[in-house]
Structure formats: structure tokens, C-alpha cells
Design a protein around this motif. Structure first.
Motif, PDB file in Angstrom:
ATOM      1  N   LYS A  45       0.822  -1.211   0.000  1.00  9.73           N
ATOM      2  CA  LYS A  45       0.000   0.000   0.000  1.00  9.73           C
ATOM      3  C   LYS A  45       0.855   1.261   0.000  1.00  9.73           C
ATOM      4  O   LYS A  45       0.540   2.232  -0.685  1.00  9.73           O
ATOM      5  CB  LYS A  45      -0.925  -0.006   1.219  1.00  9.73           C
ATOM      6  N   ILE A  46       1.959   1.249   0.748  1.00 13.79           N
ATOM      7  CA  ILE A  46       2.797   2.446   0.812  1.00 13.79           C
ATOM      8  C   ILE A  46       3.934   2.417  -0.217  1.00 13.79           C
ATOM      9  O   ILE A  46       4.693   3.378  -0.335  1.00 13.79           O
ATOM     10  CB  ILE A  46       3.369   2.655   2.232  1.00 13.79           C
ATOM     11  N   GLY A  47       4.064   1.293  -0.954  1.00 19.57           N
ATOM     12  CA  GLY A  47       5.000   1.247  -2.068  1.00 19.57           C
ATOM     13  C   GLY A  47       6.459   1.139  -1.700  1.00 19.57           C
ATOM     14  O   GLY A  47       7.323   1.687  -2.393  1.00 19.57           O
ATOM     15  N   VAL A  48       6.771   0.420  -0.624  1.00 22.65           N
ATOM     16  CA  VAL A  48       8.166   0.236  -0.215  1.00 22.65           C
ATOM     17  C   VAL A  48       8.713  -1.047  -0.835  1.00 22.65           C
ATOM     18  O   VAL A  48       8.133  -2.115  -0.653  1.00 22.65           O
ATOM     19  CB  VAL A  48       8.285   0.170   1.322  1.00 22.65           C
ATOM     20  N   PRO A  49       9.821  -0.978  -1.560  1.00 22.86           N
ATOM     21  CA  PRO A  49      10.394  -2.192  -2.168  1.00 22.86           C
ATOM     22  C   PRO A  49      11.051  -3.093  -1.129  1.00 22.86           C
ATOM     23  O   PRO A  49      11.470  -2.635  -0.064  1.00 22.86           O
ATOM     24  CB  PRO A  49      11.434  -1.644  -3.150  1.00 22.86           C
ATOM     25  N   ILE A  50      11.118  -4.382  -1.464  1.00 22.69           N
ATOM     26  CA  ILE A  50      11.718  -5.379  -0.585  1.00 22.69           C
ATOM     27  C   ILE A  50      12.924  -5.999  -1.285  1.00 22.69           C
ATOM     28  O   ILE A  50      12.860  -6.352  -2.457  1.00 22.69           O
ATOM     29  CB  ILE A  50      10.708  -6.482  -0.242  1.00 22.69           C
ATOM     30  N   TYR A  51      14.013  -6.133  -0.546  1.00 21.47           N
ATOM     31  CA  TYR A  51      15.245  -6.721  -1.082  1.00 21.47           C
ATOM     32  C   TYR A  51      15.707  -7.849  -0.168  1.00 21.47           C
ATOM     33  O   TYR A  51      15.356  -7.898   1.007  1.00 21.47           O
ATOM     34  CB  TYR A  51      16.353  -5.669  -1.183  1.00 21.47           C
TER      35      TYR A  51
END
Length: 209
Positions: A45-51
Motif C-alpha cells: 500500500k505504501i509502495g516500499v520495495p523489498i530486497y
């Protein structure tokens, strides 16, 4: 950049240190099951990428209130690398009047609260020790991104985190960028420069992530 510097024949005899940032982002350890570590619905929802990183350790949330550092060491056993590298960070904070200390093997604490967690991996070319440093991270957002979507759990998590971790930026006059530069100058006053071709190779490696 870590992979390139660790494995490039050009740098194979050099101990190196650098500071970097990545925000907003969530970074998971090598072996973690992301769905059980991250509040996926909220993060989407908040658009934070995951690595995912090469080292172990826990999931971290990074925003503009924190930054990362990396040590590349050619010699030394695991515990020696942790002790020597993190002692250098402690000494650098001592130079600006903050009494910090190493807790256990991989945490740095200030006022009995954690402000830096660190992880490690190695291959035949040497070791990587890298960590996160909390300057003025949004602790509520940190909890919301890595806690299941349950307001009771989130509320308890925020309270717990505030009891256990600390933002060192609240206790110094140095700005975030000034602290980054101070650590660089204290820990590794020398400088090395990568060529355009080397940066191109780093970008190629980066594309794999």
C-alpha cells in the motif's frame, strides 16, 4: 558494490569501508521467509520495495532517518571481524562525545538501547560485515512494515521497540550527513575511486537483484 569489491582481483588485497543508504526499503536476511517477516499488505500500500541480502540476520526497515555501513576485511575469523570493525565504530562515536558499546557479537548500544544491528558473510576472498545505524528513523513505520497487520500487535510492537532501540541523532548536534562523513573520516580516512568500467560492472551485478 559489496560483491564487486569483495571479489574483484583489483581490490583483493584491500580492507575497505563505505557508507551508503537505501530508502525507503525493507531488506531481509538470506534465509528469511519474507511473508512471515513483512506486513505485505501494508508495504504494498505504501509502495516500499523489498530486497534480500547475502548475509543472515533479521529484517530491517530503512528510511531517510538511518543509513548503512560496510566493512570488507581480507583476514580474520568471524568474531574477530565483528569485534575489530564494530570497535572502530565505537571509537568514532567516542570522538564526538557519545559513549557507545558493543553488545554481544553484533549489536551496538547507546544508553543501554540498540542503535545498530549487524550481519556477516564471507567467501574465499574475505569477509563482509555490514550494519544499519539508526539516526532518526521513524520507529512507528518500522514496526508497521515488519509486523503482521494487527493493530494490537502493532501497538505492542511500537511500545516494545521504543523500549529497546534508540535514535542516536536525538543526542547529537551533527546532522545525518555530517555523522556519515565523520564516520568515514574516522574509520577510513583514505579514499579509492572506481573507474567508469567498474561502475558498469557494479550496475550489471545490481541488475540481478
Amino acid at each position: 558494490l559489496e560483491r564487486y569489491l569483495l571479489n574483484s582481483p583489483k581490490w583483493c588485497d584491500k580492507d575497505l569501508f563505505f557508507i551508503w543508504d537505501i530508502f525507503p526499503a525493507i531488506v531481509c536476511g538470506k534465509h528469511q521467509l519474507i511473508e512471515s517477516e513483512v506486513n505485505m499488505e501494508y508495504v504494498r500500500k505504501i509502495g516500499v520495495p523489498i530486497y534480500r541480502r547475502h548475509s543472515g540476520g533479521g529484517t530491517i526497515f530503512a528510511d531517510e532517518g538511518c543509513f548503512m555501513f560496510t566493512f570488507i576485511k581480507r583476514e580474520g575469523k568471524r568474531d574477530d571481524v565483528f569485534r575489530n570493525c564494530l570497535s572502530a565504530v565505537v571509537d568514532a562515536f567516542g570522538e564526538i562525545g557519545l559513549e557507545t558499546e558493543l553488545s554481544g557479537r553484533n549489536d551496538l548500544i547507546f544508553k543501554e538501547k540498540k542503535f545498530s544491528g549487524n550481519a556477516y558473510y564471507r567467501n574465499d576472498n574475505g569477509s563482509i560485515l555490514h550494519g544499519t545505524l539508526l539516526y532518526k528513523t521513524d520507529l512507528e513505520q518500522l514496526v508497521r512494515t515488519i509486523t503482521p497487520d494487527n493493530e494490537k500487535l502493532i501497538s505492542k510492537g511500537i511500545e516494545s521497540v521504543r523500549q529497546r532501540v534508540i535514535n542516536v541523532g536525538d543526542y547529537m548536534t551533527l546532522g545525518r550527513e555530517e555523522l556519515m562523513r565523520h564516520l568515514e573520516n574516522s574509520i577510513a580516512p583514505g579514499r579509492v575511486t572506481l573507474s567508469a568500467d567498474e561502475f558498469a560492472e557494479v550496475r550489471r551485478i545490481e541488475s540481478e537483484y
